[in-house]
Write a protein that holds these residues in place. Structure first.
Motif, PDB file in Angstrom:
ATOM      1  N   SER A  88       0.833  -1.213   0.000  1.00 25.83           N
ATOM      2  CA  SER A  88       0.000   0.000   0.000  1.00 25.83           C
ATOM      3  C   SER A  88       0.859   1.251   0.000  1.00 25.83           C
ATOM      4  O   SER A  88       2.065   1.206   0.277  1.00 25.83           O
ATOM      5  CB  SER A  88      -0.951   0.001   1.194  1.00 25.83           C
ATOM      6  OG  SER A  88      -0.231   0.243   2.375  1.00 25.83           O
ATOM      7  N   ILE A  89       0.219   2.339  -0.317  1.00 23.10           N
ATOM      8  CA  ILE A  89       0.898   3.636  -0.344  1.00 23.10           C
ATOM      9  C   ILE A  89      -0.063   4.646   0.272  1.00 23.10           C
ATOM     10  O   ILE A  89      -1.279   4.539   0.093  1.00 23.10           O
ATOM     11  CB  ILE A  89       1.289   4.020  -1.791  1.00 23.10           C
ATOM     12  CG1 ILE A  89       2.158   5.273  -1.808  1.00 23.10           C
ATOM     13  CG2 ILE A  89       0.070   4.209  -2.678  1.00 23.10           C
ATOM     14  CD1 ILE A  89       2.874   5.483  -3.146  1.00 23.10           C
ATOM     15  N   ILE A  90       0.494   5.583   1.024  1.00 24.35           N
ATOM     16  CA  ILE A  90      -0.344   6.605   1.666  1.00 24.35           C
ATOM     17  C   ILE A  90      -0.009   7.966   1.058  1.00 24.35           C
ATOM     18  O   ILE A  90       1.167   8.243   0.785  1.00 24.35           O
ATOM     19  CB  ILE A  90      -0.149   6.602   3.204  1.00 24.35           C
ATOM     20  CG1 ILE A  90      -1.101   7.586   3.871  1.00 24.35           C
ATOM     21  CG2 ILE A  90       1.288   6.851   3.622  1.00 24.35           C
ATOM     22  CD1 ILE A  90      -1.228   7.408   5.387  1.00 24.35           C
ATOM     23  N   GLY A  91      -1.025   8.761   0.841  1.00 28.45           N
ATOM     24  CA  GLY A  91      -0.783  10.101   0.308  1.00 28.45           C
ATOM     25  C   GLY A  91      -2.007  10.631  -0.406  1.00 28.45           C
ATOM     26  O   GLY A  91      -2.850   9.854  -0.868  1.00 28.45           O
ATOM     27  N   ALA A  92      -2.100  11.943  -0.478  1.00 27.52           N
ATOM     28  CA  ALA A  92      -3.241  12.572  -1.151  1.00 27.52           C
ATOM     29  C   ALA A  92      -3.181  12.296  -2.649  1.00 27.52           C
ATOM     30  O   ALA A  92      -2.088  12.201  -3.229  1.00 27.52           O
ATOM     31  CB  ALA A  92      -3.204  14.072  -0.905  1.00 27.52           C
ATOM     32  N   TYR A 196       4.707  13.888  -1.538  1.00 25.12           N
ATOM     33  CA  TYR A 196       4.313  14.318  -0.191  1.00 25.12           C
ATOM     34  C   TYR A 196       5.283  15.361   0.361  1.00 25.12           C
ATOM     35  O   TYR A 196       6.491  15.222   0.255  1.00 25.12           O
ATOM     36  CB  TYR A 196       4.256  13.114   0.757  1.00 25.12           C
ATOM     37  CG  TYR A 196       4.003  13.545   2.188  1.00 25.12           C
ATOM     38  CD1 TYR A 196       2.763  14.076   2.552  1.00 25.12           C
ATOM     39  CD2 TYR A 196       5.002  13.483   3.157  1.00 25.12           C
ATOM     40  CE1 TYR A 196       2.536  14.511   3.850  1.00 25.12           C
ATOM     41  CE2 TYR A 196       4.778  13.913   4.449  1.00 25.12           C
ATOM     42  CZ  TYR A 196       3.539  14.421   4.781  1.00 25.12           C
ATOM     43  OH  TYR A 196       3.311  14.861   6.052  1.00 25.12           O
ATOM     44  N   ARG A 197       4.691  16.447   0.950  1.00 25.00           N
ATOM     45  CA  ARG A 197       5.531  17.473   1.584  1.00 25.00           C
ATOM     46  C   ARG A 197       4.999  17.709   2.992  1.00 25.00           C
ATOM     47  O   ARG A 197       3.783  17.838   3.181  1.00 25.00           O
ATOM     48  CB  ARG A 197       5.437  18.795   0.812  1.00 25.00           C
ATOM     49  CG  ARG A 197       6.007  18.744  -0.593  1.00 25.00           C
ATOM     50  CD  ARG A 197       6.283  20.161  -1.125  1.00 25.00           C
ATOM     51  NE  ARG A 197       5.452  21.198  -0.532  1.00 25.00           N
ATOM     52  CZ  ARG A 197       4.391  21.746  -1.121  1.00 25.00           C
ATOM     53  NH1 ARG A 197       4.009  21.349  -2.311  1.00 25.00           N
ATOM     54  NH2 ARG A 197       3.697  22.702  -0.504  1.00 25.00           N
ATOM     55  N   VAL A 198       5.896  17.741   3.982  1.00 20.95           N
ATOM     56  CA  VAL A 198       5.439  17.939   5.377  1.00 20.95           C
ATOM     57  C   VAL A 198       4.731  19.267   5.550  1.00 20.95           C
ATOM     58  O   VAL A 198       3.894  19.428   6.445  1.00 20.95           O
ATOM     59  CB  VAL A 198       6.596  17.878   6.401  1.00 20.95           C
ATOM     60  CG1 VAL A 198       6.918  16.469   6.776  1.00 20.95           C
ATOM     61  CG2 VAL A 198       7.816  18.619   5.933  1.00 20.95           C
ATOM     62  N   ASP A 199       5.023  20.244   4.670  1.00 18.86           N
ATOM     63  CA  ASP A 199       4.348  21.539   4.767  1.00 18.86           C
ATOM     64  C   ASP A 199       3.295  21.685   3.655  1.00 18.86           C
ATOM     65  O   ASP A 199       2.851  22.793   3.346  1.00 18.86           O
ATOM     66  CB  ASP A 199       5.377  22.682   4.668  1.00 18.86           C
ATOM     67  CG  ASP A 199       6.165  22.611   3.348  1.00 18.86           C
ATOM     68  OD1 ASP A 199       6.085  21.547   2.671  1.00 18.86           O
ATOM     69  OD2 ASP A 199       6.828  23.598   2.995  1.00 18.86           O
ATOM     70  N   ALA A 203      -0.990  17.956   4.613  1.00 20.01           N
ATOM     71  CA  ALA A 203      -0.149  17.410   5.687  1.00 20.01           C
ATOM     72  C   ALA A 203      -0.958  17.108   6.952  1.00 20.01           C
ATOM     73  O   ALA A 203      -0.753  16.075   7.595  1.00 20.01           O
ATOM     74  CB  ALA A 203       1.003  18.355   5.992  1.00 20.01           C
ATOM     75  N   ALA A 204      -1.911  17.984   7.304  1.00 15.74           N
ATOM     76  CA  ALA A 204      -2.682  17.766   8.540  1.00 15.74           C
ATOM     77  C   ALA A 204      -3.570  16.521   8.405  1.00 15.74           C
ATOM     78  O   ALA A 204      -3.657  15.700   9.327  1.00 15.74           O
ATOM     79  CB  ALA A 204      -3.528  19.000   8.843  1.00 15.74           C
ATOM     80  N   LEU A 205      -4.192  16.389   7.255  1.00 14.63           N
ATOM     81  CA  LEU A 205      -5.048  15.215   7.012  1.00 14.63           C
ATOM     82  C   LEU A 205      -4.199  13.937   7.017  1.00 14.63           C
ATOM     83  O   LEU A 205      -4.598  12.903   7.573  1.00 14.63           O
ATOM     84  CB  LEU A 205      -5.759  15.375   5.662  1.00 14.63           C
ATOM     85  CG  LEU A 205      -6.728  14.276   5.246  1.00 14.63           C
ATOM     86  CD1 LEU A 205      -7.811  14.050   6.290  1.00 14.63           C
ATOM     87  CD2 LEU A 205      -7.370  14.625   3.904  1.00 14.63           C
ATOM     88  N   TYR A 206      -3.041  14.044   6.429  1.00 13.23           N
ATOM     89  CA  TYR A 206      -2.105  12.917   6.393  1.00 13.23           C
ATOM     90  C   TYR A 206      -1.766  12.473   7.825  1.00 13.23           C
ATOM     91  O   TYR A 206      -1.838  11.284   8.151  1.00 13.23           O
ATOM     92  CB  TYR A 206      -0.842  13.367   5.631  1.00 13.23           C
ATOM     93  CG  TYR A 206       0.287  12.378   5.667  1.00 13.23           C
ATOM     94  CD1 TYR A 206       0.404  11.397   4.687  1.00 13.23           C
ATOM     95  CD2 TYR A 206       1.250  12.425   6.662  1.00 13.23           C
ATOM     96  CE1 TYR A 206       1.447  10.485   4.713  1.00 13.23           C
ATOM     97  CE2 TYR A 206       2.295  11.521   6.695  1.00 13.23           C
ATOM     98  CZ  TYR A 206       2.392  10.556   5.721  1.00 13.23           C
ATOM     99  OH  TYR A 206       3.418   9.654   5.760  1.00 13.23           O
ATOM    100  N   ARG A 207      -1.438  13.443   8.679  1.00 14.82           N
ATOM    101  CA  ARG A 207      -1.079  13.087  10.069  1.00 14.82           C
ATOM    102  C   ARG A 207      -2.287  12.483  10.793  1.00 14.82           C
ATOM    103  O   ARG A 207      -2.168  11.523  11.551  1.00 14.82           O
ATOM    104  CB  ARG A 207      -0.569  14.328  10.817  1.00 14.82           C
ATOM    105  CG  ARG A 207       0.865  14.703  10.440  1.00 14.82           C
ATOM    106  CD  ARG A 207       1.440  15.718  11.418  1.00 14.82           C
ATOM    107  NE  ARG A 207       0.709  16.979  11.392  1.00 14.82           N
ATOM    108  CZ  ARG A 207       0.963  17.982  10.544  1.00 14.82           C
ATOM    109  NH1 ARG A 207       1.944  17.877   9.659  1.00 14.82           N
ATOM    110  NH2 ARG A 207       0.252  19.089  10.581  1.00 14.82           N
ATOM    111  N   ALA A 208      -3.474  13.042  10.526  1.00 17.50           N
ATOM    112  CA  ALA A 208      -4.682  12.516  11.168  1.00 17.50           C
ATOM    113  C   ALA A 208      -4.928  11.068  10.756  1.00 17.50           C
ATOM    114  O   ALA A 208      -5.282  10.218  11.584  1.00 17.50           O
ATOM    115  CB  ALA A 208      -5.889  13.386  10.787  1.00 17.50           C
TER     116      ALA A 208
END
Ligand SMILES: NC(=O)c1ccc[n+]([C@@H]2O[C@H](COP(=O)([O-])OP(=O)(O)OC[C@H]3O[C@@H](n4cnc5c(N)ncnc54)[C@H](OP(=O)(O)O)[C@@H]3O)[C@@H](O)[C@H]2O)c1
Length: 276
Positions: A88-92, A196-199, A203-208
């Motif tokens: 799997s891969i995570i990201g918008a 993916y960029r931490v900024d 990023a907030a949705l990713y962390r959630a």
């Protein structure tokens, strides 16, 4: 003595695949197991005497045709195929490259289709066989940050449903397994979207979502052996079901997909995964 039934199981190096090999090997089946690293092949050969371990990268179409094709020809057929290998891969969606999508479809969808196509002529000739596809709750319910994985698993489910109708008259049954969270290396092996960029804007949705995944693991995931037991049921039941869920989350995803209106489901998922 009766000839042992033959099971081809992909992604046998760890997790659900390894537990499934153990289950069928213990039950007296002749197991053909695919791995891609020589050290995994050596480990499995030592652990499961008599099992035939095939070393193959499942996204290499020519290698699959050769290695799996030859093994099936040598075995003279196959009673069961378990398409388990996956990643799997995570990201918008916006931050996933087309190559990220391609890689997900390659391992989670096309590999399963190719292995299925290689096995079908043997099953048709015998008028019997079982194909078991390891999908996911994410094959029924789509969550943010998982568009590529869900695209592949939803597609695997669509493929399998259509296939089930085509091959039922030929004596071949297709079952889809939908686990929720399972205690394997799967989450640790998950890749991150190329863009993916931490900024970045997601990023907030990713962390959630990452936090939510961690919580679902803490709530008591299923064990790989639980999934292997359900696969065994699909392989041996007199009249196997088209779908089997495993664990509370697998069941919840299936019920939500079947019984909640789109608007309500999207609202609930939005609340559940919001970034604040
Ligand atoms: N764990 C969960 O929470 C969960 C939930 C629902 C569904 N699933 C599904 O369960 C299946 C098995 O996953 P798991 O949880 O057992 O995870 P896992 O321990 O990471 O196992 C994945 C297996 O797939 C193999 N694989 C991955 N990419 C491959 C490639 N390109 N070519 C050949 N083999 C490849 C891996 O081989 P290597 O060791 O060589 O990488 C490994 O054997 C997957 O289809 C997954 O989508 C898992």
């Amino acid at each position: 003595m009766a000839t042992p039934r033959i099971a081809l199981i992909t992604g046998a190096s760890s997790g659900i695949g390894l537990a499934t090999v153990a289950r069928f090997h213990a039950d007296g089946w002749q197991v053909l197991a695919t791995v891609r690293k020589p050290q995994d092949a050596a480990r499995l050969r030592a652990q499961f005497p008599g099992a035939q371990v095939l070393e193959v990268e499942l996204t290499d179409r020519a290698a699959v045709a050769r290695v799996v094709g030859d093994a099936l020809a040598q075995a003279g057929g196959v009673d069961l195929v378990v398409n388990n290998a996956g990643a799997s891969i995570i990201g918008a969606a916006e931050e996933l490259s087309l190559d990220d999508f391609r890689a997900q479809l390659d391992i989670n969808l096309l590999a399963a289709i190719q292995v299925t196509q290689l096995a079908l002529p043997y099953m048709r000739a015998r008028g019997a066989g079982r194909i078991v596809q390891v999908s996911s709750g994410f094959g029924r319910i789509a969550l943010p940050m998982f568009s590529a994985y869900c695209a592949a698993k939803f597609a695997l489910e669509g493929f399998s449903e259509a296939l089930a109708c085509e091959v039922a008259p030929l004596g071949i049954a297709v079952s889809i397994i939908e686990p929720g969270t399972v205690a394997t290396q799967f989450d640790r092996n998950r890749r991150e979207a190329s863009g993916y960029r931490v900024d970045g804007p997601y990023a907030a949705l990713y962390r959630a979502m990452r936090a939510r995944l961690a919580t679902s693991h803490e709530r008591g995931p299923s064990l790989p052996e639980d999934v292997a037991a359900v696969i065994h049921t699909a392989a041996t039941a007199h009249r196997p079901a088209l779908r089997y869920t495993v664990g509370k989350l697998g069941l919840a995803a299936s019920l939500a997909a079947r019984f909640t209106p789109d608007r309500l489901r999207q609202y609930a998922i939005g609340r559940m995964t919001r970034a604040d």
